[in-house]
Write a protein that holds these residues in place. Sequence first.
Motif, PDB file in Angstrom:
ATOM      1  N   SER A 216       0.990  -1.393   0.042  1.00 37.01           N
ATOM      2  CA  SER A 216      -0.042   0.011   0.174  1.00 37.01           C
ATOM      3  C   SER A 216       0.806   1.260  -0.051  1.00 37.01           C
ATOM      4  CB  SER A 216      -0.801  -0.106   1.330  1.00 37.01           C
ATOM      5  OG  SER A 216      -0.013   0.084   2.458  1.00 37.01           O
TER       6      SER A 216
ATOM      7  N   THR B  85      -8.372  -2.355   3.350  1.00 42.08           N
ATOM      8  CA  THR B  85      -8.399  -1.156   2.725  1.00 42.08           C
ATOM      9  C   THR B  85      -9.437   0.056   3.545  1.00 42.08           C
ATOM     10  OG1 THR B  85      -8.479   0.321   0.694  1.00 42.08           O
ATOM     11  CG2 THR B  85     -10.188  -1.178   1.274  1.00 42.08           C
TER      12      THR B  85
ATOM     13  N   SER C 139      -8.962  -2.319  -2.646  1.00 39.77           N
ATOM     14  CA  SER C 139      -8.561  -0.877  -2.853  1.00 39.77           C
ATOM     15  C   SER C 139      -9.917  -0.136  -2.703  1.00 39.77           C
ATOM     16  CB  SER C 139      -7.734  -0.773  -3.775  1.00 39.77           C
ATOM     17  OG  SER C 139      -7.081   0.626  -3.951  1.00 39.77           O
TER      18      SER C 139
END
Length: 715
Positions: free
Chosen positions: A206, A425, A522
Amino acid sequence: MRGKKQKPVKWMGPLLGLALVFPLIPIADAASGEAAIRSVEFEGMEAPKTAEDMARVYTTAKVKVTYADRSVKIFPLTYKPLFKSTDAVGGTVAGIAVDANGKPIMDTSNPDKPVPYVSDAPDANSLFQVPGAPPTGLGGNPLSLVTHYEYVTSDQAGNSAYGLVPASMSHTVIDQNRETGELTPVKLDKIDFSGVGGLWIPCNGSLTPWNTHLGSEEYDPDARAFEADPTETFVGPFVRAYYQDPDKKGNPYAYGYVPEVIVRPDQSTTVVKHYSLGRFSHELAKVAPDMKTVLFGDDGAYTMLFMYVADRPRDLSSGTLYAAKWIQKASDNGGAADLKWIRLGHATDSEIKGYIDRGIAFSDMFESSDGPAEGFQAVKTYPSGKIEYLKVKPGMEQAAAFLEPRRYGALLGATSEFNKMEGVTVNAADGKLYVAMSSVEKSMESSSKDPVDDIHVNKIKSGAVYELPFAAGQKDADGAPIRSAYVPTSMKGLVVGRDLPAPDAKGGTADDNWVANPDNLSYSEALRTLFIGEDSGMHANNYVWAYQIDSGRLSRILSVPAGAEATGLQAVDNLNGFSYVMSNFQHPGDEMILPEPLKSEVENYITRDFDNKKAGMVGYIAGLPTIGAQDRGLPGLGNVLVELRRAAEAAGADIRWNEITREVTLEYRGHRLQFRVGEMAAWMDGRQVDLPHPPELRDGRMMVPQRILEQFLAR
């Protein structure tokens, strides 16, 4: 604005995390003159039907934007390849495996024709812009792309090379066309991991709020098994290959961490391994908007849900590690539970690295028994997957908490029954975490044989994505405050797989029009959309899906070649006026479930197009509308507003609110920042600063531009 008498702050309404100026409410954008947007929705694509389509990566999906005046614009999506893992970019083969000296590691399984090992498994992407980076030479914006190459599937002779060949990451200089947004790779370099002992099976990753890349090291080697027999893990062959030294022994406690990659303006890179984040099967580490709370995926069977709270924002070198206890409330649809957090301990990177450098072994931390015995507790965790009878040796609590956090956490009562916990996420606007559980079965089902049965939910082999709301003011299991406003308090299924009673015509055992075995996640704040990538043996082709949070609509937006896994998922909002969904695939044609003769036909296409099934692909989905494109400030932060109280309290800043003037004053480390509701300027230490959007009051919560607040708190 300055010099006025301030009243004590008065806040109303719930503590919700970040909020986004996402124009689903038709408010005109006076600054840009752009038409206000009423709604954004994805129109999905059909599943591939022909053998040729099943062998390629493509999208025919669209995005439909409805404006306030009811007019509609359709944005067709396209998939843009950047490079295959076997391609050379600027002279360097993208997926090549390199040793500690940066030289190719050779595959000698065919003695007459040694060749370098090259990965077919590109995974995580972080696309971002480094301020001050030099021009690319192509006239566009210089961007950086950090990419993982998770493993090498096999050698020339067809033998498995998984885990035996050191993994790698690359840094690619990308040219972003200023007019079209098209991305072109210019130069690729392998990132040097020699200072941290090499890179162990990097899965997902990330981008941090401070513009660095967080990687991962998945499937931590079993140090107890290694101590009993070093041939029981990959550690030996891994270090011998990495250091090109046949006598190298290796240490399993050197692997299983989160490396942070810093890209400098001159395009050089630095790697730091964060040992204080704990050693486990790191699928992904995601930093919350407070820039100090980190949430994780822990892949494997009998794993744990962890949380880390750093001592200081933007600094992951020291902090406190927690593990969750699942307190079940329901068993259907993936189950539902409240979460209690158990404090494992506090440490610095250097403290944990010190244990490793001194050669600590499993038996230095734990006493063990072959069966039930007084003073020993039964636990069952990854990686052993067996019932073990353990107790911690006096004075070794810190070492055990960070080097063996599952075993230690289980002894303290944390739940070690999660199965295939993959990507995570954050939805900052709604204050929620999303966690992918690729397969809800086995350790998550009811069992009378396990020492603990916290999780006992109904089996869903095709998995689920869970929703976990954040809350501030939480306390750990001992009643001590957790110094974070981003503590998950409960967990329930959000997008739940649908198993089939019998295989479909393509061999699939899960509904082909619904998510199966979710892996990569995501979230796009601008589009209010959760993107889900699959790693499924239950679909003939794996897909990327767009799940729209407000409507609950699920749309297929990408199909990857049969037998390939969809990886590298990253939603990029408004990077110099353009938005992307980064998406790779790895190991095309591997373990296809298609029936003959369709399987052979598809395999022929894959063999032709992807270097005899030896090449994965790095690329992105283009054509997305960009919300807030008029603001060309820092990447992705154009119109994002943060709830001031939450962010300020997390950083330790003082706040004062003046109800008469409707202005707020922050004081932090001797500096002062002042906002007034509705004004397009703030005052930082008496200096006027222009804002991309005026501060707002929403249900008694002061919302201010994230970019300006981050700049202030970083002083």
